[in-house]
Design an enzyme around this catalytic site. Structure first.
Site, PDB file in Angstrom:
ATOM      1  N   GLU A 124      13.338  67.333  51.660  1.00 17.52           N
ATOM      2  CA  GLU A 124      14.815  67.952  51.080  1.00 17.52           C
ATOM      3  C   GLU A 124      16.179  68.075  51.225  1.00 17.52           C
ATOM      4  O   GLU A 124      17.525  67.704  50.462  1.00 17.52           O
ATOM      5  CB  GLU A 124      14.041  67.428  49.947  1.00 17.52           C
ATOM      6  CG  GLU A 124      14.007  68.542  48.800  1.00 17.52           C
ATOM      7  CD  GLU A 124      12.844  68.876  49.488  1.00 17.52           C
ATOM      8  OE1 GLU A 124      12.078  69.197  50.281  1.00 17.52           O
ATOM      9  OE2 GLU A 124      12.266  69.851  47.946  1.00 17.52           O
ATOM     10  N   LYS A 182      29.007  64.509  43.350  1.00 18.61           N
ATOM     11  CA  LYS A 182      30.537  64.286  43.052  1.00 18.61           C
ATOM     12  C   LYS A 182      30.424  62.825  43.930  1.00 18.61           C
ATOM     13  O   LYS A 182      31.069  62.087  43.938  1.00 18.61           O
ATOM     14  CB  LYS A 182      31.052  65.190  43.737  1.00 18.61           C
ATOM     15  CG  LYS A 182      32.630  65.050  44.039  1.00 18.61           C
ATOM     16  CD  LYS A 182      33.576  65.822  42.760  1.00 18.61           C
ATOM     17  CE  LYS A 182      34.749  65.589  42.210  1.00 18.61           C
ATOM     18  NZ  LYS A 182      34.773  66.996  41.282  1.00 18.61           N
ATOM     19  N   SER A 230      39.561  64.505  31.688  1.00 16.01           N
ATOM     20  CA  SER A 230      40.613  65.899  32.418  1.00 16.01           C
ATOM     21  C   SER A 230      41.610  65.321  33.211  1.00 16.01           C
ATOM     22  O   SER A 230      43.173  66.168  33.554  1.00 16.01           O
ATOM     23  CB  SER A 230      39.807  67.061  32.779  1.00 16.01           C
ATOM     24  OG  SER A 230      39.021  66.109  34.110  1.00 16.01           O
ATOM     25  N   GLY A 231      41.366  64.127  33.547  1.00 15.07           N
ATOM     26  CA  GLY A 231      42.589  63.625  34.653  1.00 15.07           C
ATOM     27  C   GLY A 231      41.920  63.751  35.943  1.00 15.07           C
ATOM     28  O   GLY A 231      42.128  63.165  37.103  1.00 15.07           O
ATOM     29  N   GLY A 232      40.631  64.338  36.296  1.00 13.93           N
ATOM     30  CA  GLY A 232      39.940  64.137  37.292  1.00 13.93           C
ATOM     31  C   GLY A 232      38.430  63.289  37.219  1.00 13.93           C
ATOM     32  O   GLY A 232      39.288  62.055  36.560  1.00 13.93           O
ATOM     33  N   VAL A 233      38.184  62.992  38.683  1.00 11.63           N
ATOM     34  CA  VAL A 233      37.513  61.950  39.539  1.00 11.63           C
ATOM     35  C   VAL A 233      36.169  61.641  37.890  1.00 11.63           C
ATOM     36  O   VAL A 233      36.251  60.741  37.491  1.00 11.63           O
ATOM     37  CB  VAL A 233      37.252  61.916  40.414  1.00 11.63           C
ATOM     38  CG1 VAL A 233      35.983  60.650  41.042  1.00 11.63           C
ATOM     39  CG2 VAL A 233      37.360  62.354  41.590  1.00 11.63           C
ATOM     40  N   ASP A 234      35.442  62.324  37.191  1.00  9.06           N
ATOM     41  CA  ASP A 234      34.355  62.948  36.809  1.00  9.06           C
ATOM     42  C   ASP A 234      34.597  61.808  35.548  1.00  9.06           C
ATOM     43  O   ASP A 234      33.772  61.175  35.171  1.00  9.06           O
ATOM     44  CB  ASP A 234      33.941  64.059  36.571  1.00  9.06           C
ATOM     45  CG  ASP A 234      33.942  65.008  38.015  1.00  9.06           C
ATOM     46  OD1 ASP A 234      33.974  64.244  39.088  1.00  9.06           O
ATOM     47  OD2 ASP A 234      33.498  66.019  38.040  1.00  9.06           O
ATOM     48  N   SER A 235      35.898  62.913  34.656  1.00  9.25           N
ATOM     49  CA  SER A 235      35.803  62.257  32.960  1.00  9.25           C
ATOM     50  C   SER A 235      36.402  60.781  33.339  1.00  9.25           C
ATOM     51  O   SER A 235      36.312  60.038  32.945  1.00  9.25           O
ATOM     52  CB  SER A 235      36.886  63.410  32.575  1.00  9.25           C
ATOM     53  OG  SER A 235      37.814  63.056  33.130  1.00  9.25           O
ATOM     54  N   SER A 236      36.979  60.950  34.806  1.00 11.19           N
ATOM     55  CA  SER A 236      38.170  59.634  34.159  1.00 11.19           C
ATOM     56  C   SER A 236      36.876  58.193  34.779  1.00 11.19           C
ATOM     57  O   SER A 236      36.797  57.241  34.616  1.00 11.19           O
ATOM     58  CB  SER A 236      38.690  58.905  35.568  1.00 11.19           C
ATOM     59  OG  SER A 236      39.961  60.462  35.005  1.00 11.19           O
ATOM     60  N   GLY A 286       7.269  74.103  43.963  1.00 10.97           N
ATOM     61  CA  GLY A 286       6.779  74.147  42.706  1.00 10.97           C
ATOM     62  C   GLY A 286       5.802  75.797  42.830  1.00 10.97           C
ATOM     63  O   GLY A 286       5.393  76.012  43.795  1.00 10.97           O
ATOM     64  N   HIS A 293      10.576  71.807  53.336  1.00 10.32           N
ATOM     65  CA  HIS A 293      11.315  71.475  52.584  1.00 10.32           C
ATOM     66  C   HIS A 293      12.128  70.066  53.131  1.00 10.32           C
ATOM     67  O   HIS A 293      13.397  70.073  53.579  1.00 10.32           O
ATOM     68  CB  HIS A 293      11.836  72.128  51.025  1.00 10.32           C
ATOM     69  CG  HIS A 293      11.575  72.861  50.088  1.00 10.32           C
ATOM     70  ND1 HIS A 293      10.528  72.314  49.353  1.00 10.32           N
ATOM     71  CD2 HIS A 293      10.130  74.024  50.416  1.00 10.32           C
ATOM     72  CE1 HIS A 293      10.096  73.147  48.607  1.00 10.32           C
ATOM     73  NE2 HIS A 293       9.491  74.460  49.562  1.00 10.32           N
ATOM     74  N   CYS A 297       5.283  70.715  49.458  1.00 11.20           N
ATOM     75  CA  CYS A 297       4.635  72.415  49.488  1.00 11.20           C
ATOM     76  C   CYS A 297       3.688  72.673  48.429  1.00 11.20           C
ATOM     77  O   CYS A 297       2.369  71.888  49.032  1.00 11.20           O
ATOM     78  CB  CYS A 297       6.088  73.638  49.363  1.00 11.20           C
ATOM     79  SG  CYS A 297       6.642  74.648  48.901  1.00 11.20           S
ATOM     80  N   TYR A 298       3.931  73.496  47.608  1.00  6.60           N
ATOM     81  CA  TYR A 298       2.805  72.723  46.301  1.00  6.60           C
ATOM     82  C   TYR A 298       2.074  72.072  46.557  1.00  6.60           C
ATOM     83  O   TYR A 298       1.103  71.795  46.180  1.00  6.60           O
ATOM     84  CB  TYR A 298       3.369  73.334  44.848  1.00  6.60           C
ATOM     85  CG  TYR A 298       2.099  73.167  43.652  1.00  6.60           C
ATOM     86  CD1 TYR A 298       1.269  74.130  43.832  1.00  6.60           C
ATOM     87  CD2 TYR A 298       2.190  72.227  42.983  1.00  6.60           C
ATOM     88  CE1 TYR A 298       0.523  73.754  42.636  1.00  6.60           C
ATOM     89  CE2 TYR A 298       1.287  72.200  41.844  1.00  6.60           C
ATOM     90  CZ  TYR A 298       0.533  72.735  42.228  1.00  6.60           C
ATOM     91  OH  TYR A 298      -0.814  72.424  41.112  1.00  6.60           O
TER      92      TYR A 298
END
Ligand code: XMP
Length: 507
Positions: free
Chosen positions: A166, A363, A217-223, A51, A164, A78-79
């Site tokens: 991660e 994604k 939209s037809g993309g992976v995410d919204s489908s 942080g 870090h 870290c912090y």
């Protein structure tokens, strides 16, 4: 579970993502969450994030009293490490050994570093540093600049790391996090199925009996989101697919055929004229995005009004975590690079509440969900396509004639990628129509045609990208097909710029 106490690091979500990748369940709580709140999560281990604060600042966020006295295994990053050192009686000094960027870890020892040997690259970003260990603690790694880069408590399950683990710039970081989970005895049975259940429950709890409007939209995410929402709330969902006239060839039919059989009620709205009318004369890229975003919202409002009697209050969007960061909603200091219309650019008079179940996912995690939800392969593997569609792939003014030209050329390029089995080897591909016209010869005559650019990139996260080394014979074939079948195009060029300094799109 692993409870991640967030002290404001821009990487906190990334820690959560890594823990998920290691198939353990994690929750992020504010760094100052009460003991009871943390206990309610039945933690098997705690991670204290980094942080921007300094332990010297009396107002800096700290774990609530008693949290570090429960015998839970702890990893301070870290912090988080500086706080641990100070809390257990060590000393932290200000500004002493500032490190920023890549550093090499040496003399790694003990179970936290099992399987990590030799010189190991890690990512550092700190100005305060631990200079004296708490009684009984040991140093378990150092760097050239910093003799105390990682520390271990005598209990064998409390650790601090100054770097870090991660981030991708710490390539052995995953191994370290895995070692910590093993030492802490954290259960590792968290699967995409669990993520699916959690998201389903969250949506139900948030939405209740209310209606949700989703823009597909037809993309992976919204489908994928359409399928998830359908699973969670059934016919309280109205999925709307707006044909804004800026789609690729055949895209609308493809989306309809993929989604309809899977359940969600899909309403297709024909709005090409509205969008093309609004885009008339617009040449500035950001302005195009704003116009498309604005018209989108108008269409939704129009759709929602019909549903208003039934109390439609939610607008769902498939926003992903990287979109959130790029639009400056994520971490401190991330600049607004482009106003992605699915995050920013919404007018203040918007009457919907946003529902964004994927805003903490990446994604590939959405693709895993897509697989579970049965989204057909062609859509699941689809390259991302920007919301403003072909409007930002036609430089200069968007006209019906130019759209038509670009659509045909783009289809030849994308179909050829599929035909040559190259589609899945690139992350995104696009044809871009420039407003340049160049001279050529066709038969015995001078011709004057558009310059079309082809762009294909490889990338993991779309934040940086490299141009794809497509075979020259392939590019040759595509250029021939395009100039033969789309006579308006006189010249085809291939974009060999990576991101940065360029972006993936041209606008
Ligand atoms: P850039 O061009 O910023 O693109 O390197 C990164 C990724 O984001 C997509 N992109 C957009 N997506 N609305 C979207 O929904 C937008 O305005 C937009 N601009 C870029 C781009 O296609 C790539 O996948």
């Amino acid at each position: 579970s692993v409870v991640i106490l967030d002290f404001g690091s821009q990487y906190t979500r990334l820690i959560a993502r890594r823990i998920r990748e290691l198939r353990a369940y994690s929750v992020i709580l504010p760094g100052t969450a009460s003991l009871e709140r943390i206990q309610a999560e039945r933690p098997e281990a705690l991670i204290l994030s980094g942080g921007p604060a300094s332990v010297f600042d009396p107002a800096s966020p700290r774990p609530a009293p008693g949290v570090l006295e429960q015998g839970w295994p702890v990893l301070g990053i870290c912090y988080g490490m500086q706080y641990l050192a100070q809390h257990f009686g060590g000393r932290v000094e200000r500004g002493g050994r500032r490190e920023y960027g890549k550093a090499l870890l040496t003399s790694c020892q003990g179970p936290l570093f099992a399987g990590i040997e030799g010189e190991v690259q890690v990512w550092m970003s700190h100005s305060d540093a631990v200079t004296l260990l708490p009684p009984g603690w040991r140093v378990v790694a150092r760097t050239e600049e910093n003799p105390i880069a990682a520390i271990a408590a005598p209990d064998g399950c409390t650790f601090g790391v100054q770097f870090h683990p991660e981030v991708a710039h710490s390539p052995k970081g995953m191994q370290l996090l895995e070692n910590f989970l093993e030492l802490a005895g954290v259960r590792r049975d968290w699967t995409p199925e669990h993520t699916l259940e959690t998201l389903t429950a969250e949506i139900r709890a948030k939405v209740g009996r209310e209606r949700v409007l989703l823009a597909v939209s037809g993309g992976v995410d919204s489908s994928t989101l359409a399928l998830l929402l359908h699973r969670a709330i059934g016919d309280q969902l109205t999925a709307v697919f707006v044909d804004h006239g800026l789609l690729r060839l055949g895209e609308r039919q493809e989306v309809e055929q993929a989604l309809r059989p899977l359940g969600p009620a899909l309403r297709v709205v024909e709005a090409s004229e509205q969008f093309l009318g609004a885009l008339k004369g617009v040449v500035d890229p950001e302005q195009k995005r704003k116009v498309v975003g604005r018209e989108f919202v108008r269409v939704f409002e129009r759709e929602a009004r019909a549903l208003e009697a039934q109390g439609c209050r939610w607008l769902a969007q498939g926003t992903l975590y990287p979109d959130v960061i790029e639009s400056a909603g994520g971490g401190a200091g991330s600049a607004n690079i482009k106003s992605h219309h699915n995050v920013g650019g919404l007018p203040p008079d918007l009457r919907f509440e946003l529902l964004e179940p994927f805003r903490y996912l990446f994604k590939d995690e959405v693709r895993e969900l897509a697989l579970l939800l049965g989204l057909p392969e062609p859509i699941r593997r689809r390259h991302p396509f920007p919301g403003p569609g072909l409007a930002i792939r036609i430089l200069g003014e968007v006209t019906p004639e130019r759209l038509e030209v670009l659509r045909r050329a783009d289809d030849i390029f994308i179909s050829a990628l599929r035909e040559w089995n190259l589609y899945d080897q690139v992350s995104q591909a696009a044809a871009i129509l420039t407003p340049l016209q160049s001279v050529g010869v066709v038969g015995d005559e001078r011709s004057y045609g558009y310059v079309l650019a082809l762009r294909a990139v490889t990338t993991v996260d779309f934040m940086t990208a490299d141009w794809a080394r497509l075979p020259l014979e392939f590019l040759d074939e595509v250029a021939r097909r395009i100039t033969r079948q789309v006579p308006e195009i006189g010249r085809v060029v291939y974009d060999i710029t990576s991101k940065p300094p360029a972006t993936i799109e041209w606008e």
